[in-house]
Each structure stands twice: as C-alpha cells, then as structure tokens.
Design a protein around this motif. Structure first.
Motif, PDB file in Angstrom:
ATOM      1  N   ASP A 162       1.044  -1.102   0.160  1.00 31.56           N
ATOM      2  CA  ASP A 162       0.135   0.027  -0.051  1.00 31.56           C
ATOM      3  C   ASP A 162       0.868   1.305   0.189  1.00 31.56           C
ATOM      4  O   ASP A 162       1.844   1.412   0.786  1.00 31.56           O
ATOM      5  N   PHE A 163       0.576   2.038  -0.952  1.00 31.97           N
ATOM      6  CA  PHE A 163       1.253   3.321  -0.898  1.00 31.97           C
ATOM      7  C   PHE A 163       0.650   4.608  -0.165  1.00 31.97           C
ATOM      8  O   PHE A 163      -0.536   4.644  -0.422  1.00 31.97           O
ATOM      9  N   PHE A 164       1.373   5.414   0.300  1.00 34.86           N
ATOM     10  CA  PHE A 164       0.895   6.442   1.215  1.00 34.86           C
ATOM     11  C   PHE A 164       1.972   7.665   0.774  1.00 34.86           C
ATOM     12  O   PHE A 164       3.278   7.476   0.886  1.00 34.86           O
ATOM     13  N   ASN A 165       1.391   9.017   0.923  1.00 28.73           N
ATOM     14  CA  ASN A 165       2.032  10.067   0.745  1.00 28.73           C
ATOM     15  C   ASN A 165       3.088  10.104  -0.497  1.00 28.73           C
ATOM     16  O   ASN A 165       4.362  10.523  -0.467  1.00 28.73           O
ATOM     17  N   PHE A 166       2.721   9.364  -1.416  1.00 26.20           N
ATOM     18  CA  PHE A 166       3.394   9.152  -2.888  1.00 26.20           C
ATOM     19  C   PHE A 166       3.696  10.845  -3.605  1.00 26.20           C
ATOM     20  O   PHE A 166       2.601  11.452  -3.642  1.00 26.20           O
ATOM     21  N   MET A 167       5.032  11.164  -3.553  1.00 20.65           N
ATOM     22  CA  MET A 167       5.366  12.698  -4.354  1.00 20.65           C
ATOM     23  C   MET A 167       6.081  12.073  -5.491  1.00 20.65           C
ATOM     24  O   MET A 167       7.206  11.429  -5.672  1.00 20.65           O
ATOM     25  N   PRO A 168       5.489  12.469  -6.778  1.00 18.59           N
ATOM     26  CA  PRO A 168       6.137  12.383  -8.069  1.00 18.59           C
ATOM     27  C   PRO A 168       7.294  13.385  -8.550  1.00 18.59           C
ATOM     28  O   PRO A 168       7.615  13.797  -9.510  1.00 18.59           O
ATOM     29  N   ASP A 169       7.986  13.982  -7.289  1.00 15.98           N
ATOM     30  CA  ASP A 169       8.925  14.729  -7.719  1.00 15.98           C
ATOM     31  C   ASP A 169       9.917  14.769  -6.269  1.00 15.98           C
ATOM     32  O   ASP A 169       9.272  13.966  -5.332  1.00 15.98           O
ATOM     33  N   PHE A 170      11.074  14.962  -6.261  1.00 15.75           N
ATOM     34  CA  PHE A 170      12.005  14.856  -5.379  1.00 15.75           C
ATOM     35  C   PHE A 170      11.947  16.248  -4.507  1.00 15.75           C
ATOM     36  O   PHE A 170      12.694  17.203  -5.026  1.00 15.75           O
ATOM     37  N   ASP A 171      11.831  16.190  -3.282  1.00 14.89           N
ATOM     38  CA  ASP A 171      11.653  17.326  -2.336  1.00 14.89           C
ATOM     39  C   ASP A 171      12.363  17.071  -0.901  1.00 14.89           C
ATOM     40  O   ASP A 171      12.248  17.852  -0.060  1.00 14.89           O
ATOM     41  N   SER A 172      13.047  16.016  -0.989  1.00 18.29           N
ATOM     42  CA  SER A 172      13.779  15.672   0.340  1.00 18.29           C
ATOM     43  C   SER A 172      15.399  16.213   0.494  1.00 18.29           C
ATOM     44  O   SER A 172      15.630  16.697  -0.727  1.00 18.29           O
ATOM     45  N   ASP A 173      15.615  16.586   1.416  1.00 22.44           N
ATOM     46  CA  ASP A 173      16.995  16.756   1.583  1.00 22.44           C
ATOM     47  C   ASP A 173      18.012  15.906   1.094  1.00 22.44           C
ATOM     48  O   ASP A 173      17.980  14.689   1.251  1.00 22.44           O
ATOM     49  N   SER A 174      18.734  16.441   0.143  1.00 24.18           N
ATOM     50  CA  SER A 174      19.822  15.335  -0.558  1.00 24.18           C
ATOM     51  C   SER A 174      20.767  14.516   0.352  1.00 24.18           C
ATOM     52  O   SER A 174      21.336  13.809   0.089  1.00 24.18           O
ATOM     53  N   SER A 175      20.913  15.104   1.655  1.00 25.97           N
ATOM     54  CA  SER A 175      21.230  14.500   2.692  1.00 25.97           C
ATOM     55  C   SER A 175      21.039  13.221   3.038  1.00 25.97           C
ATOM     56  O   SER A 175      21.838  12.195   3.513  1.00 25.97           O
ATOM     57  N   ILE A 176      19.903  12.967   2.620  1.00 30.62           N
ATOM     58  CA  ILE A 176      19.102  11.535   2.881  1.00 30.62           C
ATOM     59  C   ILE A 176      20.099  10.319   1.973  1.00 30.62           C
ATOM     60  O   ILE A 176      20.009   9.378   2.580  1.00 30.62           O
TER      61      ILE A 176
END
Length: 236
Positions: A164-178
C-alpha cells in the motif's frame, strides 16, 4: 509466515541514486544505492554499515533496475522503478475500489530468470478525477503480487505480497543528505572518490577543535608540524 513491513523509499533519477529505509520485525535497516559508484550501503541499527557491489548483488538491482547510459550504469526512470515502465507488458483491467479510492487497475505477468520467479502484479492507480490529499493525480495506491519463486535448493515458495502506498510524491523534495551515510559511521570497503589533497609544504601549523562525543567534551589545540626536522608540537 505472515508479517508487515514499513518502507520509506526515495528515488532521485537525475542524481542516479536511491534510498530505502525499512522497519521489519522491529529492526530498522537503511539501504543507499549509489549507481555512479555501483555500491549499495547497508546500515543496520545505529552503527553497523556494510558495502556491497551492485554487480555481485543482482537481487537488489531489481528494486530499481539498471540501464546503461554512455557506458555508465543508471537507475531506471520513475515509472520503470515502480515496474510500470515500458519494460513491462500490462493489460488494463478496468476500475476497482481500493481503500475507499476508485482506481484504474492494470495487470502484468512477469517471469524473472534472475530470481527464478514467476508472478502476477496487479497495479492500482488513483482515478484521474479522484481528489488526493497531495493534489497529485494518477498516483499508485496498491500493488498486489502473487506467484512463486524457486529457492537455490529447488524448493518452490509462494509469493503473496500487498504493497500500500501512502504520501506518494512524483517529485524529489527531500534533503539530498538523505543519500549520505550517517555521521560517525564507517562503511568499510567503500570507494574513495574524493582523495585527500597533496600537501605542497613540508611544514605547517593550525589550530583544531576536538569534539569527543563519548566524553561529551570540546577542547582546542595548536599544532606545529615540520617534516624536515622530524618534529611535532601540540599545545592543549
């Protein structure tokens, strides 16, 4: 046996990398995929990191796939990493309600020689007119996998997975340090892609700050180094 896993997944196609964090049976594991260096970093718990080469770990490549671009291994595009790209032949099956959401339903039959598996995937994507919480349309809602896989000892094992998918975002908005390994953790055997600079002088001096996380102390020191005289001085 039956169990549930929690998975956080981030794919950066432009950066040629991916991140997966799983919580399974109470154990948290992080996997960082570096396609540029062909390495996978496994961080288990708080301080255990190992490095594997992608070529010797083909099962892990199946998570995101790999194509060759100008002789360099590259992660598949977003649709392909979700097994919804051009590599997979799919059949549209109509509409289906999943978790109270009206979805378009596709089905694909996949035979993998790498994992000796034969399985069917049912893909459910939100219907275009459905108002999602993120406002994005046509997002994945659920995948259902059923089939069999053949173990090395010849035993056939059934595959029954529901994602099951939750909070799917089709763009990259995370901190690159991840995509960086955590501070204070050594991943023995990783490639050194940024060698230390060459020192042009045989003598130098500097002032340093020493942070001891185990003793919870911070101290300073002045350092002088002279290679020709074979002398070192440290003032605390």
């Amino acid at each position: 046996h039956n169990f549930t896993s929690q998975i956080q997944e981030v794919v950066d196609t432009a950066g040629n990398r991916a991140y997966v964090k799983t919580l399974d049976h109470g154990l948290e594991t992080t996997m960082i995929f570096s396609y540029d260096t062909q390495e996978i970093f496994y961080i288990v718990g708080a301080n255990n990191c190992t490095v594997r080469n992608m070529s010797s770990d083909p099962d892990m490549q199946l998570l995101f796939g790999e194509s060759m671009v100008d002789g360099q291994g590259h992660i598949w595009g977003g649709a392909s990493t979700l097994y919804f790209g051009y590599q997979i032949n799919k059949v549209y099956k109509g509409m289906e309600e999943v978790r109270g959401i009206w979805c378009n339903w596709w089905q694909a039959c996949i035979i993998s020689n790498v994992t000796n598996s034969n399985f069917t995937i049912n893909y459910y994507f939100s219907e275009s007119n459905w108002n999602t919480a993120s406002t994005y349309q046509d997002v994945p809602v659920r995948y259902v996998v059923n089939g069999t896989t053949l173990l090395a000892n010849g035993t056939s094992v059934a595959i029954n997975e529901v994602s099951d998918f939750f909070n799917f975002m089709p763009d990259f908005d995370s901190d690159s340090s991840i995509f960086q390994t955590p501070e204070g953790i050594v991943c023995d055997g990783r490639q050194n892609i940024h060698p230390l600079p060459e020192m042009s002088s045989s003598s130098y001096s500097f002032r340093e700050e020493i942070v001891d996380v185990f003793r919870a102390t911070i101290s300073q020191a002045d350092v002088w180094y002279d290679e020709s005289s074979k002398l070192v001085r440290v003032d605390y």
